[in-house]
Design an enzyme around this catalytic site. Structure first.
Site, mmCIF file in Angstrom:
data_model
loop_
_atom_site.group_PDB
_atom_site.id
_atom_site.type_symbol
_atom_site.label_atom_id
_atom_site.label_comp_id
_atom_site.label_asym_id
_atom_site.label_seq_id
_atom_site.Cartn_x
_atom_site.Cartn_y
_atom_site.Cartn_z
ATOM 1 N N THR A 1 -0.188 -12.391 3.190
ATOM 2 C CA THR A 1 -1.261 -11.727 2.455
ATOM 3 C C THR A 1 -1.892 -12.765 1.549
ATOM 4 O OG1 THR A 1 -0.304 -9.527 2.635
ATOM 5 C CG2 THR A 1 -1.853 -9.892 0.839
ATOM 6 N N THR B 1 0.832 -1.206 0.000
ATOM 7 C CA THR B 1 0.000 0.000 0.000
ATOM 8 C C THR B 1 0.864 1.252 0.000
ATOM 9 O OG1 THR B 1 -1.628 -1.278 1.220
ATOM 10 C CG2 THR B 1 -1.893 1.123 1.237
ATOM 11 N N VAL C 1 -3.119 -7.280 9.139
ATOM 12 C CA VAL C 1 -2.453 -6.179 8.448
ATOM 13 C C VAL C 1 -3.397 -5.765 7.328
ATOM 14 C CG1 VAL C 1 -0.393 -5.405 7.218
ATOM 15 C CG2 VAL C 1 -0.221 -7.246 8.910
ATOM 16 N N LYS D 1 3.884 -12.022 7.776
ATOM 17 C CA LYS D 1 2.608 -11.490 7.313
ATOM 18 C C LYS D 1 2.254 -12.268 6.063
ATOM 19 C CE LYS D 1 2.536 -7.471 5.176
ATOM 20 N NZ LYS D 1 2.122 -6.258 4.479
ATOM 21 N N TYR E 1 7.414 -11.126 4.630
ATOM 22 C CA TYR E 1 6.175 -10.619 4.026
ATOM 23 C C TYR E 1 5.843 -11.549 2.856
ATOM 24 C CZ TYR E 1 3.009 -7.338 1.591
ATOM 25 O OH TYR E 1 1.934 -6.725 0.967
ATOM 26 N N ASN E 2 4.918 -12.465 3.087
ATOM 27 C CA ASN E 2 4.539 -13.439 2.058
ATOM 28 C C ASN E 2 3.313 -12.929 1.298
ATOM 29 O OD1 ASN E 2 4.867 -15.977 0.725
ATOM 30 N ND2 ASN E 2 3.012 -16.693 1.768
#
Ligand code: FW2
Length: 294
Positions: free
Chosen positions: A156, A43, A193, A154, A129-130
């Site tokens: 996603t 983002t 998140v 994390k 961060y996956n």
């Protein structure tokens, strides 16, 4: 149980980071109960930022809070290691990285080696961060098991079972990054998140409060309104619609996205504002019902 917001990055019309608008935005999120800010995420247009800009955003954000996870991944390991070194002087929650992306059929052993290097070199706890839909690579629990010393992940992923597997087999913090699984992630994982928190921090904090009180059905009722504004974001292209939705629901300007993620046109903004107007009373009704001042 944490609520984490990957903040939008305000850019000026001439494509520079808008320091004052970023600070104002982060101050608002922290004031409204957000636990952690995930900077330089999707983002926040992490892939569109240079290493120097990632440093600049860390500095601006740190003026507001230390409740930061510093996303520093990219496709130049030297840059990433330099950012790790640079983060040494900041008292933050941790650092994160998406896996190397774009290149096809990356051997898992390279991605495992990459994260082992980050754990070895990092002065801070390291979070994976996956985001398989974005990177083309799935850092699933079997691969994660091969890396010692990770603090968390994390995921996603709209596939909630995929995220539960980490919780089942690993002793790390597990967050889900799907905007549509906030209550479920707060209930069964370590937290959520969600980009929606940029423009609905009150509803996100309320979901956490209700889940912490065991009022799951009430939390889901709030989530149903949360969904409606998420749907609007996706209707116009979430990466740019976020900027208008912050203005509509939080009342201040967060500048522009960075091209080629083009800003919404005047017509699109008018249509989005009309869509928001139709359901905004639901937002204010919930705030009134729970005595929340916005
Ligand atoms: C990020 C996120 C949010 C995404 C989600 C994608 O870094 O921006 O997971 O908004 O739709 O984690």
């Amino acid at each position: 149980m944490e609520i984490i917001v990957p903040n939008v990055t305000p850019f000026t019309k001439d494509n520079r980071i808008d320091k004052d608008r970023l600070k104002e935005h982060l101050e608002n999120l922290i004031e409204k109960g957000i636990d952690i800010i995930f900077i330089n995420g999707t983002t926040g247009m992490g892939p569109s930022l240079s290493a120097e800009e990632k440093k600049e955003i860390l500095n601006i954000s740190y003026d507001v809070t230390g409740k930061i996870i510093f996303q520093l991944g990219g496709l130049n390991l030297d840059d990433t290691l330099n950012l790790l070194q640079y983060s040494r002087d900041f008292d933050i929650i941790g650092v994160a990285s998406y896996s190397p992306y774009y290149y096809p059929q990356l051997p898992s052993k390279w991605v495992i080696r990459y994260f082992k290097t980050l754990v070895e070199k990092s002065p801070h706890p390291v979070y994976v961060y996956n985001f398989p839909a974005a990177t083309g690579f799935d850092m699933n629990y079997e691969l994660m098991k091969q890396i010692d010393g990770l603090a968390g992940l994390k995921d996603t992923n709209d596939n909630f079972v995929h995220s539960l597997q980490y919780k089942r087999f690993l002793n790390i913090k597990v967050y889900n990054g799907s905007d549509y699984l906030t209550v479920q992630s707060l209930t069964y994982l370590d937290g959520t998140v969600t980009a929606g928190g940029n423009y609905m921090p009150e509803l996100l904090s309320l979901q956490k409060k209700l889940v912490s009180e065991g009022k799951i059905n009430d939390a889901f009722e709030v989530q149903k309104t949360y969904y409606k504004f998420l749907d609007i974001a996706r209707k116009y292209g979430q990466m740019s619609a976020h900027y208008i939705l912050v203005k509509e629901l939080q009342g201040y300007d967060v500048g522009y996205p960075r091209e080629p993620l083009y800003p919404l046109t005047e017509d699109e903004i008018k249509q989005l504002e009309a869509d928001v107007k139709e359901i905004k009373n639901e937002y204010t009704f919930i705030l009134d019902k729970y005595g929340i001042t916005s």
